[in-house]
Design a protein around this motif. Structure first.
Motif, mmCIF file in Angstrom:
data_model
loop_
_atom_site.group_PDB
_atom_site.id
_atom_site.type_symbol
_atom_site.label_atom_id
_atom_site.label_comp_id
_atom_site.label_asym_id
_atom_site.label_seq_id
_atom_site.Cartn_x
_atom_site.Cartn_y
_atom_site.Cartn_z
ATOM 1 N N MET A 275 30.595 -71.554 39.757
ATOM 2 C CA MET A 275 31.660 -72.333 39.116
ATOM 3 C C MET A 275 31.554 -73.760 39.652
ATOM 4 S SD MET A 275 34.861 -69.694 38.590
ATOM 5 C CE MET A 275 35.618 -70.779 37.383
ATOM 6 N N GLY A 276 32.563 -74.249 40.378
ATOM 7 C CA GLY A 276 32.494 -75.618 40.894
ATOM 8 C C GLY A 276 32.076 -75.696 42.336
ATOM 9 N N GLY A 277 31.786 -74.544 42.950
ATOM 10 C CA GLY A 277 31.399 -74.543 44.349
ATOM 11 C C GLY A 277 29.900 -74.687 44.503
ATOM 12 N N GLN A 278 29.476 -75.654 45.331
ATOM 13 C CA GLN A 278 28.051 -75.876 45.561
ATOM 14 C C GLN A 278 27.588 -74.914 46.648
ATOM 15 O OE1 GLN A 278 25.965 -79.519 47.460
ATOM 16 N NE2 GLN A 278 26.366 -80.084 45.318
ATOM 17 N N THR A 279 26.660 -74.013 46.278
ATOM 18 C CA THR A 279 26.316 -72.937 47.205
ATOM 19 C C THR A 279 25.569 -73.438 48.439
ATOM 20 O OG1 THR A 279 24.391 -72.489 45.796
ATOM 21 C CG2 THR A 279 26.333 -71.097 45.496
ATOM 22 N N SER A 280 24.727 -74.443 48.291
ATOM 23 C CA SER A 280 24.014 -74.996 49.431
ATOM 24 C C SER A 280 24.752 -76.238 49.914
ATOM 25 C CB SER A 280 22.574 -75.352 49.045
ATOM 26 O OG SER A 280 21.896 -75.917 50.149
ATOM 27 N N GLY A 281 25.409 -76.106 51.043
ATOM 28 C CA GLY A 281 26.135 -77.251 51.586
ATOM 29 C C GLY A 281 27.639 -77.097 51.537
ATOM 30 N N GLU A 282 28.136 -76.083 50.802
ATOM 31 C CA GLU A 282 29.595 -75.923 50.734
ATOM 32 C C GLU A 282 30.019 -74.464 50.931
ATOM 33 O OE1 GLU A 282 33.440 -76.801 47.792
ATOM 34 O OE2 GLU A 282 31.398 -77.041 47.012
ATOM 35 N N THR A 283 29.720 -73.602 49.949
ATOM 36 C CA THR A 283 30.305 -72.263 49.982
ATOM 37 C C THR A 283 29.410 -71.218 50.637
ATOM 38 O OG1 THR A 283 29.445 -71.683 47.786
ATOM 39 C CG2 THR A 283 31.606 -72.738 47.877
ATOM 40 N N MET A 284 28.161 -71.543 50.939
ATOM 41 C CA MET A 284 27.251 -70.618 51.607
ATOM 42 C C MET A 284 26.650 -71.311 52.829
ATOM 43 S SD MET A 284 27.144 -67.793 49.738
ATOM 44 C CE MET A 284 27.379 -67.224 48.046
ATOM 45 N N GLY A 285 25.972 -70.529 53.660
ATOM 46 C CA GLY A 285 25.361 -71.111 54.844
ATOM 47 C C GLY A 285 23.868 -70.917 54.918
ATOM 48 N N TYR A 286 23.261 -70.402 53.850
ATOM 49 C CA TYR A 286 21.834 -70.075 53.920
ATOM 50 C C TYR A 286 20.922 -71.270 53.677
ATOM 51 C CZ TYR A 286 22.744 -69.462 48.848
ATOM 52 O OH TYR A 286 23.144 -69.621 47.540
ATOM 53 N N ASN A 287 21.434 -72.358 53.134
ATOM 54 C CA ASN A 287 20.668 -73.561 52.787
ATOM 55 C C ASN A 287 19.669 -73.269 51.677
ATOM 56 O OD1 ASN A 287 19.671 -76.183 52.817
ATOM 57 N ND2 ASN A 287 18.197 -75.762 54.444
#
Length: 822
Positions: A275-287
């Protein structure tokens, strides 16, 4: 817990350092010139064509949603349209090497994957195969529409079939590939190996593993691809599915040709947003999402990140990963880097990302850049590419007009027949075995030690003088379940069963004792403690054509599989337009003695969900007959069993439990004792408390009770209950489910409406208290007891002379409790 695998403390406690192998990231660097040995000129151009068709298809949907028209043709589509504009190279690259034996599962954003896989399958199938598919699917209904006035070859006709059928499905037309019941987020077409997309983020994460399990156990060709987004890596079904898929036992305990990993690729369509969450850098930690593979097994799940903006890079990765799967070294984790130009949905203004970011990705649009590479390599001219784009535009415009023409593509007529959808909720099939081949077993059934032991038991609890046999001599409730299961294992070669402690323990409650010796590992095995995956994989296994019995050790653990039980298992038959069957029987043990989180009866929760059959037998005779019927069927069944009565003998069926096979039709309540003054309808183990109360009412107060065991909650035939109430004029309903919102209330309401003129008093419900369940020593204050039934009869139905109330069923007390939420 296999004994042959010693857990040696000396070895396990040795100091060491884990070394994680490097994970490749964007390593593909071949030119088109170098790839000419792998692709013909037509292959290169076909890749471009497929990308363009997907782009035009979704551009049309976007324009209809945002402007109300496409190329001057007006249409209003109020339904969903989660678009993957920009991700076309990833979809086409994923599908390029796959054929109809390979199954893909998708997400809410999978139009592109459907079309890519469909176009790939069409290319690989011959004309005869394609015509058979189109002629047989829904009796040729879609074919007749797209064939009209068409003059072209069979593959072009099949492409029209695919585009029209998919679009009609998205627009909820009865001529869609799923009768309009799947829609944009649930569309699929199994003849091309396109299995369900899933509106629940990550929902395919465990279902697809079940499909791979089906292929492995039943030796079917092809692989399975789980197309899921990067944001789904935060979802339970995905993690549980990957844990299930990477179980060591596939390599260490499964035998002969069954040894080896599951044939599945977890294909992460990494568009970098949830949705509006950026997975790399915001909502996840795996990069980098590929890192996740290192968490699951020592092979890193053969994880790799590949540039999903280059279709040739994705195809190259698939060629290599499919070879790994061919060697039985799966599963595989593939991080396919891509980007969606469109928002999460057409209403998304993309306020969470900058205009510059979007434009920077549009500048390297894969369709544009790949087209330029084709021209530079002299594989196509700009005129050629423009013609492909124009042809795609004409195809999509034709499909748009045809799929929105009510005279050609009507919606399901629920005015003319308002039960059409209801008739699709269940398939109501009766099938001995899902495939006609010899089941794999370790010895003949008659040589099984448990079968021999049961053959010596007394199949009726009482001797000729009415005295009970000893518990050890009695044929028990668990024996009835065992006989149904072992019969089906020796009858249906596709049947598998799994859950926590299913194999070496013989099941947590000894139902499967004796099956460990009878069955190879791949037919009965222990799963991870992952209730979501236990049910999710069973859904995938069942929808692909296998029969499966997953087990939830305690009813309370259904919450851990809530999405799978409530949102997945019940829906796919109807959403497929009844193409898919779901022969999944979920055994659920209802606990006792273990307090608030291990003793709840959640049968009412399950009965509330349309699309599931719900069974709750209370006697050995009913347990065997109802489980036989459930295992003979093709519908999802939640089969509740009470831990209180696993060891009880058959106390009602005077002829005892037959040795031979028999079925009890689902939905038929059973009169356990005839009576004339009061009807008691019970569910589950409360049958025995109800009988105790009936004995007291007869002996002490002269009230004759007709005792009825519901046996099944869904479906339920009211006729026997109506007839009983006509005779007695009074009814009390009881079960171990807590009273508020219980299925008993639903039964009571319907009985009131159906028997209003025959009732001398309103139906009375006696359920468990609306509390947490206390310790075993206090359970009698929570679960219905015989005294409760007497109190309720006295206060609500007919006064019992000399009776002293210990549990208050008065109106005043009901109001007082409701006001306090208890």
């Amino acid at each position: 817990m296999p004994k042959q695998q010693l857990l040696d403390p000396v070895e396990i406690r040795k100091p060491q350092m884990l070394e994680i192998a490097p994970i490749p990231v964007n390593q593909y660097n071949k030119s088109i010139e170098e790839e000419k040995e792998n692709f013909s000129k037509n292959d290169f151009v076909r890749i471009f064509r497929d990308m363009v068709i997907i782009r035009e298809f979704e551009t049309m949907l976007n324009l209809i949603k945002t402007t109300g028209e496409y190329l001057g043709y007006p249409y209003n589509h109020p339904g969903p349209a989660h678009l993957s504009i920009g991700q076309e190279a990833s979809a086409v690259g994923m599908a390029y090497l796959l054929d109809s034996d390979d199954y893909i599962f998708g997400s809410h954003r999978s139009h592109g994957e459907i079309l890519a896989k469909g176009l790939s399958s069409i290319h690989k199938m011959n004309d005869k195969e394609l015509m058979e598919v189109m002629e047989e699917y829904f009796g040729g209904e879609i074919l007749r529409i797209v064939q009209k006035d068409f003059k072209g070859d069979t593959k072009s006709l099949a492409q029209r079939f695919l585009i029209y059928g998919t679009l009609a499905e998205i627009f909820a037309r009865e001529t869609g590939i799923n009768k309009g019941l799947g829609g944009s987020m649930h569309a699929f077409f199994t003849p091309f190996g396109i299995y369900p997309n899933n509106a629940i983020v990550g929902g395919s994460g465990d279902i697809s593993v079940g499909a791979a399990l089906y292929k492995k156990v039943n030796r079917k060709p092809g692989i399975v691809v789980a197309n899921i987004g990067d944001a789904s890596l935060g979802c339970g079904p995905v993690w549980e599915g990957m844990v299930f898929a990477t179980m060591d036992q596939f390599h260490t305990l499964w035998e002969d040709d069954m040894k080896g990993g599951l044939p599945i690729i977890f294909n992460i369509m990494n568009n970098q947003y949830g949705m509006g969450g950026q997975t790399s850098g915001e909502t996840m930690g795996y990069n980098i999402a590929a890192r996740v593979g290192a968490a699951l097994n020592s092979d890193n799940m053969h994880a790799e990140r590949v540039d999903g903006y280059n279709p040739l890079a994705v195809i190259d990765a698939y060629r290599r990963k499919m070879e790994i799967i061919q060697q039985k070294r799966g599963p595989v984790f593939l991080d396919v880097l891509t980007y969606r130009f469109s928002g999460h949905s057409p209403s998304d203004a993309s306020s969470y990302r900058s205009k510059e970011e979007v434009e920077s990705w549009q500048k390297i649009d894969s369709i544009v850049t790949y087209g330029e590479e084709l021209m530079n390599a002299e594989l196509a001219s700009r005129t050629d590419l423009n013609k492909i784009k124009k042809d795609a535009e004409n195809l999509v415009l034709w499909a748009t007009k045809l799929s929105t023409d009510d005279s050609v593509s009507p919606r399901m007529d629920l005015v003319k027949s308002n039960e059409l959808i209801g008739e699709m909720m269940f398939s109501n099939g009766s099938v001995d075995k899902m495939e006609d081949r010899t089941p794999e077993v370790n010895h003949p059934m008659e040589e099984n030690s448990r079968v021999k032991q049961i053959s010596k038991k007394e199949r009726y609890a009482f001797d000729a003088d009415g005295k009970p046999f000893s518990a050890l001599k009695q044929y028990q409730y668990r024996d009835g379940l065992f006989e149904a299961m072992v019969d089906r294992f020796y009858k249906d070669p596709t049947l598998i069963a799994y859950g926590e402690e299913n194999r070496d323990w013989g099941g947590a409650f000894a139902v499967y004792r004796g099956l460990t010796e009878a069955l190879p590992y791949h037919r009965l095995f222990n799963s991870p403690i992952s209730e979501g995956a236990i049910i999710g994989t069973a859904i995938g296994y069942g929808m692909c054509g296998g029969r499966v019995v997953p087990e939830i050790m305690y009813c309370d653990f259904l919450g851990r599989s809530g999405d799978e039980v409530f949102n997945q298992l019940p829906k796919w038959q109807a959403m497929s337009g009844n193409i898919i069957k779901m022969p999944v029987v979920v055994r659920v043990s209802v606990g006792s003695k273990y307090g608030a989180q291990h003793s709840q009866d959640w049968s009412s929760l399950v009965a509330h969900i349309p699309g599931i059959k719900v069974v709750f037998p209370a006697t050995p005779y009913d347990a065997k007959g109802l489980l036989n019927a459930a295992l003979q069927g093709t519908d999802p069944v939640i089969f509740f069993e009470s831990q209180r009565i696993y060891g009880i003998g058959e106390e009602f069926q005077k002829g005892g439990v037959p040795e031979e096979y028999y079925e009890i039709p689902l939905g038929e309540p059973d009169i356990k004792r005839e009576g004339s003054d009061l009807t008691i309808l019970s569910i589950g183990a409360t049958l025995y408390k109800a009988r105790e109360a009936a004995d007291i009412l007869q002996s002490k107060y002269g009230i004759s009770v007709e005792l009825i065991d519901a046996r099944t909650l869904v479906p339920f035939n009211y006729e026997p209950v109506i007839e009983s109430v006509k005779k007695t004029g009074r009814i009390l309903l009881t079960s171990d489910a807590n009273e508020r919102g219980s299925y008993l209330k639903d039964l009571a309401q319907n009985i009131t409406e159906l028997c209003f003129d025959d009732l001398d008093a309103p139906p009375v419900v006696v359920g468990s208290r609306n509390w947490i369940i206390p310790a075993h020593e206090l359970e009698d204050f929570y679960f219905p007891q015989a005294e409760w039934v007497l109190d309720a009869v006295h206060e609500k139905i007919v006064p019992l002379k000399g009776h002293k109330v210990t549990n208050d069923f008065s109106d005043e007390k009901k109001i007082w409790r409701a006001a306090r939420g208890i």
